[in-house]
Motif scaffolding. Structure first.
Motif, PDB file in Angstrom:
ATOM      1  N   PHE A 265       4.142 -12.200 -13.013  1.00 32.50           N
ATOM      2  CA  PHE A 265       3.162 -12.574 -14.036  1.00 32.50           C
ATOM      3  C   PHE A 265       1.930 -11.675 -14.038  1.00 32.50           C
ATOM      4  O   PHE A 265       0.827 -12.121 -14.354  1.00 32.50           O
ATOM      5  CB  PHE A 265       2.752 -14.046 -13.862  1.00 32.50           C
ATOM      6  N   ILE A 266       2.123 -10.408 -13.728  1.00 34.72           N
ATOM      7  CA  ILE A 266       1.004  -9.465 -13.762  1.00 34.72           C
ATOM      8  C   ILE A 266       0.483  -9.275 -15.191  1.00 34.72           C
ATOM      9  O   ILE A 266      -0.708  -9.037 -15.398  1.00 34.72           O
ATOM     10  CB  ILE A 266       1.425  -8.106 -13.154  1.00 34.72           C
ATOM     11  N   PHE A 267       1.363  -9.417 -16.175  1.00 42.65           N
ATOM     12  CA  PHE A 267       0.936  -9.287 -17.574  1.00 42.65           C
ATOM     13  C   PHE A 267      -0.035 -10.403 -17.950  1.00 42.65           C
ATOM     14  O   PHE A 267      -0.918 -10.200 -18.782  1.00 42.65           O
ATOM     15  CB  PHE A 267       2.152  -9.309 -18.499  1.00 42.65           C
ATOM     16  N   SER A 268       0.113 -11.568 -17.320  1.00 43.29           N
ATOM     17  CA  SER A 268      -0.796 -12.690 -17.579  1.00 43.29           C
ATOM     18  C   SER A 268      -2.198 -12.372 -17.081  1.00 43.29           C
ATOM     19  O   SER A 268      -3.194 -12.712 -17.728  1.00 43.29           O
ATOM     20  CB  SER A 268      -0.277 -13.960 -16.892  1.00 43.29           C
ATOM     21  N   VAL A 269      -2.278 -11.714 -15.917  1.00 40.30           N
ATOM     22  CA  VAL A 269      -3.575 -11.311 -15.364  1.00 40.30           C
ATOM     23  C   VAL A 269      -4.250 -10.305 -16.294  1.00 40.30           C
ATOM     24  O   VAL A 269      -5.441 -10.409 -16.595  1.00 40.30           O
ATOM     25  CB  VAL A 269      -3.392 -10.705 -13.956  1.00 40.30           C
ATOM     26  N   ILE A 270      -3.475  -9.340 -16.785  1.00 39.51           N
ATOM     27  CA  ILE A 270      -4.012  -8.334 -17.702  1.00 39.51           C
ATOM     28  C   ILE A 270      -4.486  -8.993 -19.001  1.00 39.51           C
ATOM     29  O   ILE A 270      -5.555  -8.680 -19.519  1.00 39.51           O
ATOM     30  CB  ILE A 270      -2.939  -7.264 -17.997  1.00 39.51           C
ATOM     31  N   GLY A 271      -3.694  -9.928 -19.517  1.00 41.46           N
ATOM     32  CA  GLY A 271      -4.057 -10.612 -20.754  1.00 41.46           C
ATOM     33  C   GLY A 271      -5.325 -11.419 -20.618  1.00 41.46           C
ATOM     34  O   GLY A 271      -6.167 -11.435 -21.527  1.00 41.46           O
ATOM     35  N   GLU A 272      -5.491 -12.100 -19.487  1.00 45.14           N
ATOM     36  CA  GLU A 272      -6.680 -12.930 -19.293  1.00 45.14           C
ATOM     37  C   GLU A 272      -7.935 -12.081 -19.070  1.00 45.14           C
ATOM     38  O   GLU A 272      -8.999 -12.379 -19.623  1.00 45.14           O
ATOM     39  CB  GLU A 272      -6.477 -13.864 -18.097  1.00 45.14           C
ATOM     40  N   GLU A 273      -7.814 -11.029 -18.275  1.00 42.52           N
ATOM     41  CA  GLU A 273      -9.009 -10.267 -17.899  1.00 42.52           C
ATOM     42  C   GLU A 273      -9.357  -9.147 -18.878  1.00 42.52           C
ATOM     43  O   GLU A 273     -10.518  -8.782 -19.014  1.00 42.52           O
ATOM     44  CB  GLU A 273      -8.830  -9.700 -16.495  1.00 42.52           C
ATOM     45  N   PHE A 274      -8.345  -8.600 -19.558  1.00 47.81           N
ATOM     46  CA  PHE A 274      -8.594  -7.484 -20.476  1.00 47.81           C
ATOM     47  C   PHE A 274      -8.248  -7.821 -21.930  1.00 47.81           C
ATOM     48  O   PHE A 274      -8.355  -6.958 -22.803  1.00 47.81           O
ATOM     49  CB  PHE A 274      -7.817  -6.247 -20.016  1.00 47.81           C
ATOM     50  N   GLY A 275      -7.808  -9.049 -22.162  1.00 46.19           N
ATOM     51  CA  GLY A 275      -7.588  -9.527 -23.512  1.00 46.19           C
ATOM     52  C   GLY A 275      -6.454  -8.840 -24.261  1.00 46.19           C
ATOM     53  O   GLY A 275      -5.602  -8.148 -23.683  1.00 46.19           O
ATOM     54  N   PHE A 276      -6.479  -9.028 -25.577  1.00 46.26           N
ATOM     55  CA  PHE A 276      -5.447  -8.445 -26.447  1.00 46.26           C
ATOM     56  C   PHE A 276      -5.461  -6.923 -26.356  1.00 46.26           C
ATOM     57  O   PHE A 276      -4.402  -6.278 -26.377  1.00 46.26           O
ATOM     58  CB  PHE A 276      -5.687  -8.891 -27.891  1.00 46.26           C
ATOM     59  N   LYS A 277      -6.651  -6.340 -26.239  1.00 45.93           N
ATOM     60  CA  LYS A 277      -6.756  -4.881 -26.172  1.00 45.93           C
ATOM     61  C   LYS A 277      -6.035  -4.329 -24.945  1.00 45.93           C
ATOM     62  O   LYS A 277      -5.314  -3.332 -25.024  1.00 45.93           O
ATOM     63  CB  LYS A 277      -8.229  -4.461 -26.147  1.00 45.93           C
ATOM     64  N   GLY A 278      -6.229  -4.975 -23.807  1.00 41.49           N
ATOM     65  CA  GLY A 278      -5.551  -4.536 -22.588  1.00 41.49           C
ATOM     66  C   GLY A 278      -4.051  -4.751 -22.658  1.00 41.49           C
ATOM     67  O   GLY A 278      -3.263  -3.886 -22.237  1.00 41.49           O
ATOM     68  N   SER A 279      -3.656  -5.911 -23.208  1.00 39.55           N
ATOM     69  CA  SER A 279      -2.241  -6.233 -23.311  1.00 39.55           C
ATOM     70  C   SER A 279      -1.499  -5.252 -24.218  1.00 39.55           C
ATOM     71  O   SER A 279      -0.420  -4.757 -23.875  1.00 39.55           O
ATOM     72  CB  SER A 279      -2.058  -7.662 -23.847  1.00 39.55           C
ATOM     73  N   ILE A 280      -2.087  -4.967 -25.375  1.00 33.19           N
ATOM     74  CA  ILE A 280      -1.425  -4.077 -26.329  1.00 33.19           C
ATOM     75  C   ILE A 280      -1.384  -2.651 -25.795  1.00 33.19           C
ATOM     76  O   ILE A 280      -0.452  -1.885 -26.078  1.00 33.19           O
ATOM     77  CB  ILE A 280      -2.118  -4.137 -27.710  1.00 33.19           C
ATOM     78  N   THR A 281      -2.382  -2.277 -24.989  1.00 34.17           N
ATOM     79  CA  THR A 281      -2.374  -0.949 -24.367  1.00 34.17           C
ATOM     80  C   THR A 281      -1.172  -0.795 -23.442  1.00 34.17           C
ATOM     81  O   THR A 281      -0.477   0.233 -23.469  1.00 34.17           O
ATOM     82  CB  THR A 281      -3.679  -0.713 -23.568  1.00 34.17           C
ATOM     83  N   VAL A 282      -0.911  -1.815 -22.636  1.00 33.75           N
ATOM     84  CA  VAL A 282       0.238  -1.784 -21.731  1.00 33.75           C
ATOM     85  C   VAL A 282       1.544  -1.715 -22.520  1.00 33.75           C
ATOM     86  O   VAL A 282       2.449  -0.934 -22.197  1.00 33.75           O
ATOM     87  CB  VAL A 282       0.230  -3.024 -20.809  1.00 33.75           C
ATOM     88  N   ILE A 283       1.654  -2.525 -23.570  1.00 28.48           N
ATOM     89  CA  ILE A 283       2.880  -2.545 -24.379  1.00 28.48           C
ATOM     90  C   ILE A 283       3.124  -1.189 -25.032  1.00 28.48           C
ATOM     91  O   ILE A 283       4.249  -0.667 -25.018  1.00 28.48           O
ATOM     92  CB  ILE A 283       2.786  -3.660 -25.443  1.00 28.48           C
ATOM     93  N   VAL A 284       2.069  -0.590 -25.604  1.00 27.79           N
ATOM     94  CA  VAL A 284       2.206   0.712 -26.264  1.00 27.79           C
ATOM     95  C   VAL A 284       2.619   1.785 -25.262  1.00 27.79           C
ATOM     96  O   VAL A 284       3.481   2.632 -25.551  1.00 27.79           O
ATOM     97  CB  VAL A 284       0.883   1.103 -26.960  1.00 27.79           C
ATOM     98  N   LEU A 285       2.044   1.760 -24.070  1.00 26.00           N
ATOM     99  CA  LEU A 285       2.392   2.748 -23.046  1.00 26.00           C
ATOM    100  C   LEU A 285       3.845   2.603 -22.594  1.00 26.00           C
ATOM    101  O   LEU A 285       4.562   3.606 -22.440  1.00 26.00           O
ATOM    102  CB  LEU A 285       1.456   2.606 -21.843  1.00 26.00           C
ATOM    103  N   LEU A 286       4.292   1.377 -22.379  1.00 21.81           N
ATOM    104  CA  LEU A 286       5.685   1.145 -21.980  1.00 21.81           C
ATOM    105  C   LEU A 286       6.647   1.583 -23.084  1.00 21.81           C
ATOM    106  O   LEU A 286       7.684   2.199 -22.818  1.00 21.81           O
ATOM    107  CB  LEU A 286       5.894  -0.331 -21.654  1.00 21.81           C
TER     108      LEU A 286
END
Length: 370
Positions: A265-286
């Protein structure tokens, strides 16, 4: 073993995306479980070193060891079956001296490399009954060993990788559609039967995970608990997130409502602490890593390189989709890590090794295949 390459042919774009994901992972793990951050950093440095060295080695020579890779893979998986360490009801880890690792993670890469060379050697006869049957049997042996650990999630990943390998290797599309016509209803029937009482196809834990996905309210305090909290964590981050290592009492992570926050659930940590911007950054990079691997596959000078590039791209895409799907509750819990982001030394090093081969395929790429 080493060839002379042109530096302009080195895929720096792929390397940059991988390193960015790894840095994000180190940062997120530092928040999820600070004691593991230094170990993740060391694994990333070791992975970068291995990837760089392998990227300059001639993959066509390394693949000549393909039978050694296959047998070594079987030996490691069989050793887990006999001498593995049991954690939470699953025997997936092997401990040699002070080193503990997960052979099912290395199996993903070793099978890609093995079949890349095997199909390369038999590419003209790939669509014959003998070669297809041989491929299925040779895949089934390690797959059964992984299934029996039990490890349903990795078994699914290996099945997807095998399908990508066969497709990239040049299997007839008529055969692909014929298999799909039979496989899709067969899998649906198998899942239905597996969920029936007194059926041993799935363990009780695996059945409950699927049932919790279908009816989360009934399992809200047990099997669906982590996923429900994961969704709350991601949603609470909103657009900009709550901030890195925030002290908010409303934080799902700070309240210890997420187990395995550094892995599953590392994506949950990213979503909570860095919000939608952080989450979408990870998705785009992957997504970018997957597309770049497929691009390398298309430019490869031979079938082996095509299989390596396509399979590594498919591995990153499929595993990312399932990890994020679990974190957002659009899929049942699987236990798959997020590539280059989650904590997991064996998984991380295996991915870096695989990407080293992709980079060398790119260095040797030609405009036309041989």
């Amino acid at each position: 073993m080493f060839k002379r390459y042109r530096i302009r042919d080195y895929d720096f774009k792929l390397v940059l995306m991988i390193l960015t994901l790894s840095v994000i992972g180190i940062v997120a793990i530092g928040s999820a479980e600070e004691s593991l951050q230094s170990r993740q950093l060391f694994a990333v440095l070791a992975g970068v070193f291995l990837m760089t060295v392998i990227s300059f080695l001639d993959y066509t020579l390394l693949l000549k060891l393909y039978w050694f890779m296959y047998v070594g893979n079987l030996v490691l998986l069989a050793a887990v079956w006999q001498f593995g360490v049991n954690v939470k009801g699953a025997t997936r880890w092997l401990k040699i001296g002070g080193l503990q690792f997960q052979p099912s993670e290395t199996a993903k890469i070793l099978l890609i490399l093995f079949f890349a060379q095997f199909i390369m050697n038999h590419r003209k006869k790939l669509n014959t009954v003998l070669i297809i049957t041989s491929c299925i049997v040779m895949f089934a042996l390690p797959w059964i060993l992984v299934w029996e650990q039990p490890d349903l999630s990795t078994s699914m990943v290996l099945l997807v990788i095998f399908c990508i390998i066969m497709f990239a290797g040049g299997i007839s599309l008529k055969l692909v559609f014929a298999v799909l016509a039979v496989a899709i209803p067969a899998v649906a029937l198998l899942i239905s039967l597996a969920l029936q009482p007194n059926n041993d196809l799935l363990t009780d834990n695996q059945k409950n995970r699927i049932l919790a996905f279908v009816n989360p309210q009934e399992y809200s305090t047990t099997y669906a608990y982590q996923q429900l909290n994961s969704v709350k964590a991601i949603a609470s981050g909103q657009l900009d997130g709550k901030g890195y290592k925030n002290n908010e009492i409303t934080s799902v992570k700070n309240g210890n409502f997420l187990s395995e926050a550094e892995t599953d659930f590392i994506f949950s940590v990213i979503g909570e602490e860095f919000g939608f911007k952080g989450s979408i950054t990870v998705i785009v990079l992957l997504f970018g890593v997957s597309l770049e691997c497929i691009s390398v596959a298309r430019k490869s000078r031979d079938v082996a390189g095509t299989i390596i590039g396509a399979s590594m791209g498919g591995l990153v895409a499929f595993q990312s989709f399932f990890n994020i799907g679990v974190a957002t509750f659009i899929l049942p819990t699987t236990g798959l890590t997020l590539p280059f982001v989650s904590y997991g030394l064996t998984s991380l090093l295996s991915l870096y090794i695989g990407m080293g081969f992709v980079l060398n395929v790119r260095l040797q790429a030609k405009k036309t295949k041989q």
